[in-house]
Design an enzyme around this catalytic site. Structure first.
Site: not given
Length: 297
Positions: A95, A170, A238
């Site tokens: 990701s 995502k 993140k």
């Protein structure tokens, strides 16, 4: 049987690689550590570098923590690019940043390879059970080429659009997951503070419109205070930073994403960064206790 280089054998990557080996594929593994050493006994082959793993591989799969890690593994010294065969397919299931993804895809194509970004959702449970949701960006021809591998790893598999589109999907997923965890945490904290059994509240809510996989799984984690990482807060933070960066670039205001990102910053500061993202509850609980203490003075 496909010759696959698999790089990134952490909480998610290790069970994904194991599923591919058990399905009969040949895996050349880089970054094997003690926790993933059993993959060698199952038939995987350890390679000293990403370049050596990629040499002769038809498919290269990456499952790495962040954008700089992917760039280093692909294009750094001893990276995939220096061993990549012409026509090989790179599938990045990490990701990472959608803009960087488009640049990585361009560089791989210029070298004669192909590229799919295919980030996943479903956590360690989904990785072990082969039930991941896989969001793919890239050419339809390469998606179809990779589909038999994806079907070993996941159940909900979608080609979203061109390179980078999978990463955008995502990021959207991570916004929804983070905000839902925060909402479930608030609801169970309210029950706890009101002297009502959180487990009974959760059970009641599972039969109504508030039912969700997060209430089911992470609600139970919160009640049990069981925060061994399926997906660590620092990694989810993140991903929310990727969302915040994208929002700034698109001149979007995402207020609840920003607020939840701040809670995750606080969670990391409090030493909970390596706990499961459901441990966001602890940050809310600590703030509630602090507010209560200040209100009583």
């Amino acid at each position: 049987m496909t010759e696959i280089a698999f790089i990134g054998l952490g909480t998610m990557g290790c069970p994904m690689a194991e599923r591919l080996i058990r399905a009969g594929h040949t895996l050349r593994l880089n970054r094997v550590k003690e926790a993933s050493s059993h993959l060698i006994a199952l038939g995987g082959r350890a390679e000293a570098s990403a370049a050596l793993a990629a040499e002769g591989a038809e498919v290269v799969i990456l499952m790495l923590p962040d954008t700089p890690d992917v760039e280093q593994v692909l294009f750094g010294a001893g990276g995939v690019a220096s061993g990549l065969s012409r026509g090989a397919l790179v599938i990045d299931m990490s990701s990472i940043d959608p803009v960087a993804t488009r640049e990585f895809a361009k560089r791989v194509r210029e070298q004669g390879g192909h590229y799919l970004d295919a980030p996943v959702s479903g956590g360690e449970i989904g990785a072990k059970g082969g039930t991941l949701s896989i969001m793919v960006g890239g050419e339809a021809e390469q998606f179809n080429r990779a589909l038999p591998l994806f079907e070993i790893l996941g159940k909900n598999i979608n080609l979203i659009g061109e390179n980078g589109a999978g990463q955008v999907a995502k990021v959207a997923n991570q916004i929804i997951v983070a905000l839902t965890i925060e909402g479930v945490s608030e609801a169970l904290l309210l029950a706890q503070r009101a002297g009502v059994a959180p487990d009974k509240v959760r059970q009641a809510l599972l039969g109504g419109f508030a039912q969700s996989r997060i209430l089911e799984v992470h609600g139970q984690r919160i009640i049990d205070k069981s925060f061994a990482p399926g997906f660590a807060i620092r990694l989810h933070r993140k991903d929310l930073n990727l969302a915040a960066n994208a929002a700034r670039a698109l001149q979007l205001d995402l207020p609840n994403t920003t607020a939840t990102l701040k809670m995750m910053d606080d969670a990391v500061t409090q030493g909970n960064g390596d706990r499961d993202h459901s441990a966001l509850f602890l940050t809310l609980e600590a703030k509630s206790a602090q507010d209560a203490a200040q209100g009583s003075t």
